[in-house]
Design a protein around this motif. Sequence first.
Motif, short mmCIF file in Angstrom:
data_model
loop_
_atom_site.label_atom_id
_atom_site.label_comp_id
_atom_site.label_asym_id
_atom_site.label_seq_id
_atom_site.Cartn_x
_atom_site.Cartn_y
_atom_site.Cartn_z
N SER A 189 0.81 -1.22 0.00
CA SER A 189 0.00 0.00 0.00
C SER A 189 0.84 1.27 0.00
O SER A 189 0.37 2.32 -0.44
N GLU A 190 2.09 1.18 0.46
CA GLU A 190 2.94 2.38 0.50
C GLU A 190 3.59 2.68 -0.86
O GLU A 190 4.16 3.76 -1.05
N THR A 191 3.50 1.75 -1.81
CA THR A 191 4.15 1.95 -3.11
C THR A 191 3.42 3.02 -3.92
O THR A 191 2.20 3.05 -3.98
N SER A 192 4.20 3.87 -4.55
CA SER A 192 3.64 4.93 -5.38
C SER A 192 2.82 4.36 -6.53
O SER A 192 3.25 3.43 -7.22
N GLU A 193 1.64 4.91 -6.76
CA GLU A 193 0.82 4.48 -7.90
C GLU A 193 1.54 4.72 -9.22
O GLU A 193 1.39 3.96 -10.17
N ASP A 194 2.30 5.80 -9.27
CA ASP A 194 3.05 6.11 -10.49
C ASP A 194 4.01 4.98 -10.84
O ASP A 194 4.13 4.58 -12.01
N VAL A 195 4.74 4.51 -9.86
CA VAL A 195 5.71 3.44 -10.09
C VAL A 195 5.00 2.19 -10.62
O VAL A 195 5.46 1.54 -11.56
N VAL B 275 22.48 5.99 -1.56
CA VAL B 275 21.78 5.89 -2.84
C VAL B 275 20.69 4.84 -2.80
O VAL B 275 19.56 5.08 -3.27
N MET B 276 20.97 3.67 -2.25
CA MET B 276 19.96 2.62 -2.25
C MET B 276 18.77 2.99 -1.38
O MET B 276 17.61 2.76 -1.76
N SER B 277 19.03 3.59 -0.24
CA SER B 277 17.93 4.02 0.63
C SER B 277 17.10 5.09 -0.05
O SER B 277 15.85 5.09 0.05
N SER B 278 17.75 6.01 -0.74
CA SER B 278 17.01 7.09 -1.41
C SER B 278 16.17 6.54 -2.56
O SER B 278 15.03 7.00 -2.78
N GLU C 20 13.18 5.00 -1.00
CA GLU C 20 12.26 6.03 -0.54
C GLU C 20 11.46 6.59 -1.71
O GLU C 20 10.26 6.89 -1.58
N LEU C 21 12.11 6.74 -2.87
CA LEU C 21 11.44 7.30 -4.03
C LEU C 21 10.32 6.38 -4.52
O LEU C 21 9.30 6.86 -5.04
N VAL C 22 10.51 5.07 -4.39
CA VAL C 22 9.45 4.13 -4.77
C VAL C 22 8.18 4.40 -3.98
O VAL C 22 7.06 4.27 -4.51
N ASN C 23 8.33 4.82 -2.74
CA ASN C 23 7.16 4.98 -1.86
C ASN C 23 6.69 6.42 -1.72
O ASN C 23 5.66 6.67 -1.09
N ALA C 24 7.43 7.36 -2.28
CA ALA C 24 7.07 8.77 -2.13
C ALA C 24 5.85 9.10 -2.98
O ALA C 24 5.82 8.83 -4.17
N SER C 25 4.86 9.70 -2.37
CA SER C 25 3.66 10.12 -3.10
C SER C 25 3.51 11.63 -3.14
O SER C 25 2.83 12.18 -4.00
N VAL D 161 14.61 13.11 -6.08
CA VAL D 161 15.08 13.10 -7.47
C VAL D 161 16.30 13.99 -7.61
O VAL D 161 17.30 13.62 -8.25
N ARG D 162 16.27 15.17 -7.01
CA ARG D 162 17.42 16.08 -7.11
C ARG D 162 18.64 15.46 -6.43
O ARG D 162 19.76 15.53 -6.95
N GLU D 163 18.45 14.86 -5.27
CA GLU D 163 19.56 14.26 -4.53
C GLU D 163 20.24 13.17 -5.36
O GLU D 163 21.46 13.12 -5.47
#
Length: 612
Positions: free
Chosen positions: A196-202, A523-526, A529-534, A543-545
């Motif tokens: 449920s935490e996964t971004s719909e976009d992904v 990098v791997m943690s970021s 995190e991006l997978v789950n960021a909504s 993305v910038r990082e």
Amino acid sequence: MNVRMSRDDKREDYSKVVSRRKFVTLAGATGAVALAGCSGGGGGDDTDTEGDGGSDGGSDGGSDGGMDGGDGGAEDVDTYFLGTQTNYPATEYQWNPLVGWFIPHDQFGIFAQWTQYQIGTDTFVPHLIEEWEHGDGNVTLSVRDDFTWGNSGDSITAEDLAFQLRVDEAANTTLWEFIDSVEASGEYELTINYPSETSEDVVNYALFDGTLADRPPSNWEGTNWEEEPAGVSVAEPDSSGPVHMTDHTDQYSQTEPRDGLDDVADHPLASNYNWNGYRVEHRDGNQAAHSSFIAGEVDGQHSLFVPPNVLDQFPDSVEQFRIPGGFGMGLWFDQDHDIWGQRKARQALMWSINREAVIANVSPSSKVHHPAQTGLTAGSVENWFSSMNPDGFNAYARDDDRAEQLLSDIGEDKSSVGTVRITFPSGWSDWATACQAIVDQLNDAGFDAEADSRSSGPGGYANSDDWMIAADQHTLGGSPRMALPYFSLDYILRNRLRNTEEHFTGYLNDSSTVTVDGNEVDVMSSLNELVNASDRSAQEELVRELAMVVNKDVPVGVIMEKYEQSFIDTNRFDIPDESDHFLTYWPMWWLPKVSESLDGYDSNGLMKANGN
């Protein structure tokens, strides 16, 4: 020679063509909603002769436009659309898509697209999948109820598509990194469950990543697909789309509309075709294909590298579609190398190359320059950074003094680093030209540089230990998911294409922490995190990082991104003056499937034979 959907050749206008993001409500027979990207959501094949390598409408582009090539209105024309391809003879075709190569582009006509990705609008246009809706940790897909398999005539059901995804699971495809399970929740309703935490976009971009209904159960049941899916032998394709393979020899493949064919079920979109079908002939290399276009012998090719001096010789009736490819040539560094494993050495090399001059040597009309490499595709950069050259990023260009200082900082100079060997595939003409230009520039800058051309593509040398700097794609070719920053950044920073266990260059294999401008980035943690960021602001920060890591740590040097060059000769076939459907993979196969109509024709489809 006309160019479609790219108003001019100015590089600064690229983003206007490809980076618009919007939600589009699609009305008509499908009544579907196309979800756009993160706005609040065929590459690199090793035998390619060039390096850089498919409903109801979604757009208002073209259905009321004029037509090129004839007066229109002709019905049931006794002709074939004569296409060309330069990859391999038709008898070598493979119909198991998991083989990864020898898959013909006839597949884009034979098989139904789940959805079609429009690059210019960043939109998934419904096709076999009419609509989809996300819930809490699931997405429900509605499947058209009138599409059938050609050989059996059986309806294409949700269970058929669930079976396809289970085969993908056995093959460890990207989608299954983000979903948990699939089930047919109705005869024409498919439910896909994900955390449920996964971004719909992904989920959307992984699910609709050029997906075709190309796994008919009749070809797969009783095989060893659960253990070795890529090893399943599929002798002949069973069509889910409106055309069916009826003949193939060493020289051509032939597909015909599924309307009254012997022993083949009819298809509801077959009436969109007012001609006999496609005959795609093999040409022995790009030059042979060029000659066929110049002579007016053929009607189109899905993708063909054509330099400007040759384009000038094409008839005026030939339309070129410059389709953003989302990938291109990069220089990858062996991270275990004494010199090139050091960041400042990699930066020094990038400050020694005039990439715009390299592109000018190759073909400026078919390549895109990234002033500042970010790891994002050219079509998505401005949506996230508002510029191809965002503040704070290095815009690598020829600067000999800066290169010398960076080398001095690590106790080296241009002579002490030894021979700089650039490895590249000799058969990929544009990459070979680019790499030779880079070698010349490096020698001019004071390095001892050497061209190392190989007869194989990157797959033949990337996993070996006999290169130091090698040309390979910087992002994945022909993949709509690369338009979402997570996927392009993940490809660069984790690159699993060449090695499923670890990064093929050795990058971050020992530690995933990188310090950029004084900031430590895991990098791997970021990426996770991006997978789950909504939230958009959280996405932008991540993305910038990560983009800054690509820019400053230089795991790959981005040299150029490509436009796919796709062609239709409008002498014998009419198409709209404009359409968002032009920027898709691929116009010659997709336009007839579109449930929009051309003026003067009674049936749907945006490509019609005109009787000339």
